[in-house]
Design a protein around this motif. Structure first.
Motif, PDB file in Angstrom:
ATOM      1  N   MET A   3      -4.277  -4.506  16.846  1.00 46.61           N
ATOM      2  CA  MET A   3      -4.870  -5.181  15.723  1.00 46.61           C
ATOM      3  C   MET A   3      -6.128  -4.435  15.290  1.00 46.61           C
ATOM      4  O   MET A   3      -6.868  -3.926  16.116  1.00 46.61           O
ATOM      5  CB  MET A   3      -5.214  -6.613  16.097  1.00 46.61           C
ATOM      6  CG  MET A   3      -5.823  -7.387  14.957  1.00 46.61           C
ATOM      7  SD  MET A   3      -6.095  -9.087  15.456  1.00 46.61           S
ATOM      8  CE  MET A   3      -7.634  -9.350  14.640  1.00 46.61           C
ATOM      9  N   ILE A   4      -6.353  -4.398  13.990  1.00 40.92           N
ATOM     10  CA  ILE A   4      -7.555  -3.780  13.431  1.00 40.92           C
ATOM     11  C   ILE A   4      -8.337  -4.854  12.688  1.00 40.92           C
ATOM     12  O   ILE A   4      -7.835  -5.443  11.728  1.00 40.92           O
ATOM     13  CB  ILE A   4      -7.219  -2.631  12.457  1.00 40.92           C
ATOM     14  CG1 ILE A   4      -6.469  -1.505  13.178  1.00 40.92           C
ATOM     15  CG2 ILE A   4      -8.495  -2.092  11.814  1.00 40.92           C
ATOM     16  CD1 ILE A   4      -6.039  -0.372  12.268  1.00 40.92           C
ATOM     17  N   ASP A   5      -9.558  -5.109  13.142  1.00 44.23           N
ATOM     18  CA  ASP A   5     -10.452  -6.017  12.429  1.00 44.23           C
ATOM     19  C   ASP A   5     -11.054  -5.239  11.261  1.00 44.23           C
ATOM     20  O   ASP A   5     -11.459  -4.080  11.424  1.00 44.23           O
ATOM     21  CB  ASP A   5     -11.552  -6.507  13.376  1.00 44.23           C
ATOM     22  CG  ASP A   5     -12.532  -7.422  12.682  1.00 44.23           C
ATOM     23  OD1 ASP A   5     -12.096  -8.431  12.105  1.00 44.23           O
ATOM     24  OD2 ASP A   5     -13.747  -7.119  12.729  1.00 44.23           O
ATOM     25  N   GLN A   6     -11.078  -5.849  10.078  1.00 41.36           N
ATOM     26  CA  GLN A   6     -11.597  -5.192   8.881  1.00 41.36           C
ATOM     27  C   GLN A   6     -12.754  -5.987   8.299  1.00 41.36           C
ATOM     28  O   GLN A   6     -12.713  -7.208   8.276  1.00 41.36           O
ATOM     29  CB  GLN A   6     -10.558  -5.138   7.776  1.00 41.36           C
ATOM     30  CG  GLN A   6      -9.237  -4.586   8.083  1.00 41.36           C
ATOM     31  CD  GLN A   6      -8.356  -4.659   6.840  1.00 41.36           C
ATOM     32  OE1 GLN A   6      -8.773  -4.392   5.731  1.00 41.36           O
ATOM     33  NE2 GLN A   6      -7.101  -5.026   7.037  1.00 41.36           N
ATOM     34  N   GLN A   7     -13.747  -5.258   7.791  1.00 43.29           N
ATOM     35  CA  GLN A   7     -14.836  -5.895   7.056  1.00 43.29           C
ATOM     36  C   GLN A   7     -15.090  -5.058   5.814  1.00 43.29           C
ATOM     37  O   GLN A   7     -15.390  -3.861   5.917  1.00 43.29           O
ATOM     38  CB  GLN A   7     -16.091  -5.981   7.915  1.00 43.29           C
ATOM     39  CG  GLN A   7     -17.248  -6.639   7.200  1.00 43.29           C
ATOM     40  CD  GLN A   7     -18.493  -6.680   8.057  1.00 43.29           C
ATOM     41  OE1 GLN A   7     -18.504  -6.282   9.217  1.00 43.29           O
ATOM     42  NE2 GLN A   7     -19.575  -7.167   7.478  1.00 43.29           N
ATOM     43  N   ARG A  54     -12.384  -1.976  13.083  1.00 43.37           N
ATOM     44  CA  ARG A  54     -12.561  -1.992  14.536  1.00 43.37           C
ATOM     45  C   ARG A  54     -11.202  -2.169  15.183  1.00 43.37           C
ATOM     46  O   ARG A  54     -10.655  -3.266  15.159  1.00 43.37           O
ATOM     47  CB  ARG A  54     -13.481  -3.135  14.939  1.00 43.37           C
ATOM     48  CG  ARG A  54     -14.903  -2.951  14.525  1.00 43.37           C
ATOM     49  CD  ARG A  54     -15.766  -4.176  14.850  1.00 43.37           C
ATOM     50  NE  ARG A  54     -17.072  -4.005  14.250  1.00 43.37           N
ATOM     51  CZ  ARG A  54     -17.380  -4.377  13.012  1.00 43.37           C
ATOM     52  NH1 ARG A  54     -16.477  -4.930  12.245  1.00 43.37           N
ATOM     53  NH2 ARG A  54     -18.584  -4.184  12.537  1.00 43.37           N
ATOM     54  N   PRO A  55     -10.635  -1.109  15.735  1.00 40.42           N
ATOM     55  CA  PRO A  55      -9.357  -1.266  16.439  1.00 40.42           C
ATOM     56  C   PRO A  55      -9.586  -2.077  17.717  1.00 40.42           C
ATOM     57  O   PRO A  55     -10.458  -1.752  18.514  1.00 40.42           O
ATOM     58  CB  PRO A  55      -8.918   0.159  16.753  1.00 40.42           C
ATOM     59  CG  PRO A  55     -10.089   1.033  16.474  1.00 40.42           C
ATOM     60  CD  PRO A  55     -11.111   0.259  15.723  1.00 40.42           C
ATOM     61  N   GLU A  56      -8.813  -3.158  17.869  1.00 36.68           N
ATOM     62  CA  GLU A  56      -9.014  -4.060  19.003  1.00 36.68           C
ATOM     63  C   GLU A  56      -7.873  -4.032  20.009  1.00 36.68           C
ATOM     64  O   GLU A  56      -8.007  -4.564  21.102  1.00 36.68           O
ATOM     65  CB  GLU A  56      -9.227  -5.481  18.488  1.00 36.68           C
ATOM     66  CG  GLU A  56     -10.482  -5.593  17.634  1.00 36.68           C
ATOM     67  CD  GLU A  56     -10.698  -6.971  17.045  1.00 36.68           C
ATOM     68  OE1 GLU A  56      -9.729  -7.764  16.990  1.00 36.68           O
ATOM     69  OE2 GLU A  56     -11.834  -7.245  16.644  1.00 36.68           O
ATOM     70  N   SER A  57      -6.761  -3.457  19.611  1.00 39.58           N
ATOM     71  CA  SER A  57      -5.603  -3.356  20.505  1.00 39.58           C
ATOM     72  C   SER A  57      -4.766  -2.192  19.999  1.00 39.58           C
ATOM     73  O   SER A  57      -5.051  -1.638  18.930  1.00 39.58           O
ATOM     74  CB  SER A  57      -4.810  -4.665  20.498  1.00 39.58           C
ATOM     75  OG  SER A  57      -4.316  -4.948  19.203  1.00 39.58           O
ATOM     76  N   PRO A  58      -3.730  -1.790  20.727  1.00 39.25           N
ATOM     77  CA  PRO A  58      -2.909  -0.674  20.244  1.00 39.25           C
ATOM     78  C   PRO A  58      -2.469  -0.893  18.795  1.00 39.25           C
ATOM     79  O   PRO A  58      -2.082  -1.998  18.404  1.00 39.25           O
ATOM     80  CB  PRO A  58      -1.720  -0.669  21.207  1.00 39.25           C
ATOM     81  CG  PRO A  58      -2.313  -1.184  22.486  1.00 39.25           C
ATOM     82  CD  PRO A  58      -3.285  -2.273  22.043  1.00 39.25           C
ATOM     83  N   LEU A  59      -2.598   0.155  18.009  1.00 32.78           N
ATOM     84  CA  LEU A  59      -2.335   0.078  16.573  1.00 32.78           C
ATOM     85  C   LEU A  59      -0.844  -0.059  16.288  1.00 32.78           C
ATOM     86  O   LEU A  59      -0.023   0.597  16.925  1.00 32.78           O
ATOM     87  CB  LEU A  59      -2.897   1.321  15.881  1.00 32.78           C
ATOM     88  CG  LEU A  59      -4.387   1.589  16.156  1.00 32.78           C
ATOM     89  CD1 LEU A  59      -4.803   2.887  15.484  1.00 32.78           C
ATOM     90  CD2 LEU A  59      -5.247   0.430  15.695  1.00 32.78           C
ATOM     91  N   SER A  60      -0.530  -0.890  15.305  1.00 37.50           N
ATOM     92  CA  SER A  60       0.857  -1.137  14.933  1.00 37.50           C
ATOM     93  C   SER A  60       1.087  -0.743  13.479  1.00 37.50           C
ATOM     94  O   SER A  60       0.130  -0.538  12.721  1.00 37.50           O
ATOM     95  CB  SER A  60       1.195  -2.619  15.109  1.00 37.50           C
ATOM     96  OG  SER A  60       0.517  -3.393  14.130  1.00 37.50           O
ATOM     97  N   THR A  61       2.350  -0.668  13.082  1.00 38.06           N
ATOM     98  CA  THR A  61       2.650  -0.372  11.676  1.00 38.06           C
ATOM     99  C   THR A  61       2.068  -1.451  10.777  1.00 38.06           C
ATOM    100  O   THR A  61       1.614  -1.164   9.668  1.00 38.06           O
ATOM    101  CB  THR A  61       4.172  -0.232  11.453  1.00 38.06           C
ATOM    102  OG1 THR A  61       4.807  -1.428  11.883  1.00 38.06           O
ATOM    103  CG2 THR A  61       4.737   0.949  12.205  1.00 38.06           C
ATOM    104  N   GLY A  62       2.047  -2.701  11.239  1.00 40.12           N
ATOM    105  CA  GLY A  62       1.480  -3.793  10.454  1.00 40.12           C
ATOM    106  C   GLY A  62      -0.005  -3.633  10.195  1.00 40.12           C
ATOM    107  O   GLY A  62      -0.510  -4.079   9.157  1.00 40.12           O
ATOM    108  N   MET A 117       2.271   5.527  15.121  1.00 38.07           N
ATOM    109  CA  MET A 117       1.540   6.782  14.996  1.00 38.07           C
ATOM    110  C   MET A 117       1.930   7.496  13.702  1.00 38.07           C
ATOM    111  O   MET A 117       1.077   7.986  12.968  1.00 38.07           O
ATOM    112  CB  MET A 117       1.806   7.698  16.190  1.00 38.07           C
ATOM    113  CG  MET A 117       1.009   8.986  16.122  1.00 38.07           C
ATOM    114  SD  MET A 117       1.379  10.134  17.455  1.00 38.07           S
ATOM    115  CE  MET A 117       2.982  10.724  16.951  1.00 38.07           C
ATOM    116  N   VAL A 118       3.217   7.529  13.391  1.00 43.84           N
ATOM    117  CA  VAL A 118       3.687   8.167  12.158  1.00 43.84           C
ATOM    118  C   VAL A 118       3.132   7.429  10.940  1.00 43.84           C
ATOM    119  O   VAL A 118       2.678   8.057   9.975  1.00 43.84           O
ATOM    120  CB  VAL A 118       5.231   8.229  12.128  1.00 43.84           C
ATOM    121  CG1 VAL A 118       5.742   8.675  10.772  1.00 43.84           C
ATOM    122  CG2 VAL A 118       5.735   9.156  13.233  1.00 43.84           C
TER     123      VAL A 118
END
Length: 129
Positions: A1-5, A16-24, A62-63
């Motif tokens: 998950m990415i927190d955005q401001q 702020r990346p909070e966990s492994p990044l996903s396509t979502g 990643m892609v």
């Protein structure tokens, strides 16, 4: 998950990346920045506040990340990477060859300095000792 401001006054997106990044995560980022770009408003800056990089949850993520950077980098003037990770310096030199934005590292916890650099309000030099 990415927190955005989103700082609309200064056209700065802090993530702020909070966990492994996903396509979502990248679909959510596109949902935030694409309308601004479509209206002709480039981002003054992107602040990546990442004490550690959590990686990706899949090869597809990643892609998607690489595709997102490719499709959006010309619309971001400055990128500040706020981290104490030693990988930040290496990544800065590698990525600088592929994106149009100016990139600068900042020590962990110095998001305000990164914002000031993007807006031209100070800290023109690299703040690392």
């Amino acid at each position: 998950m990415i927190d955005q401001q989103w700082d609309s006054d200064n056209s700065i997106l802090t993530i702020r990346p909070e966990s492994p990044l996903s396509t979502g995560d990248f679909a959510a980022l596109a949902h935030t920045v694409d309308p601004k770009i479509e209206h002709g408003d480039d981002l003054a800056g992107l602040i990546i506040d990442a004490p550690r990089f959590p990686g990706w949850d899949s090869f597809g993520a990643m892609v998607t990340h690489l595709r997102f950077v490719h499709d959006h980098h010309q619309h971001v003037k400055k990128v500040a990477v706020v981290t104490d990770s030693p990988m930040a310096g290496i990544a800065q030199h590698l990525v600088a060859h592929f994106i149009a934005a100016e990139i600068r590292p900042f020590p962990e916890g110095r998001v305000e300095d990164a914002s000031a650099w993007i807006t031209g309000g100070g800290q023109a030099e690299d703040p690392r000792p």
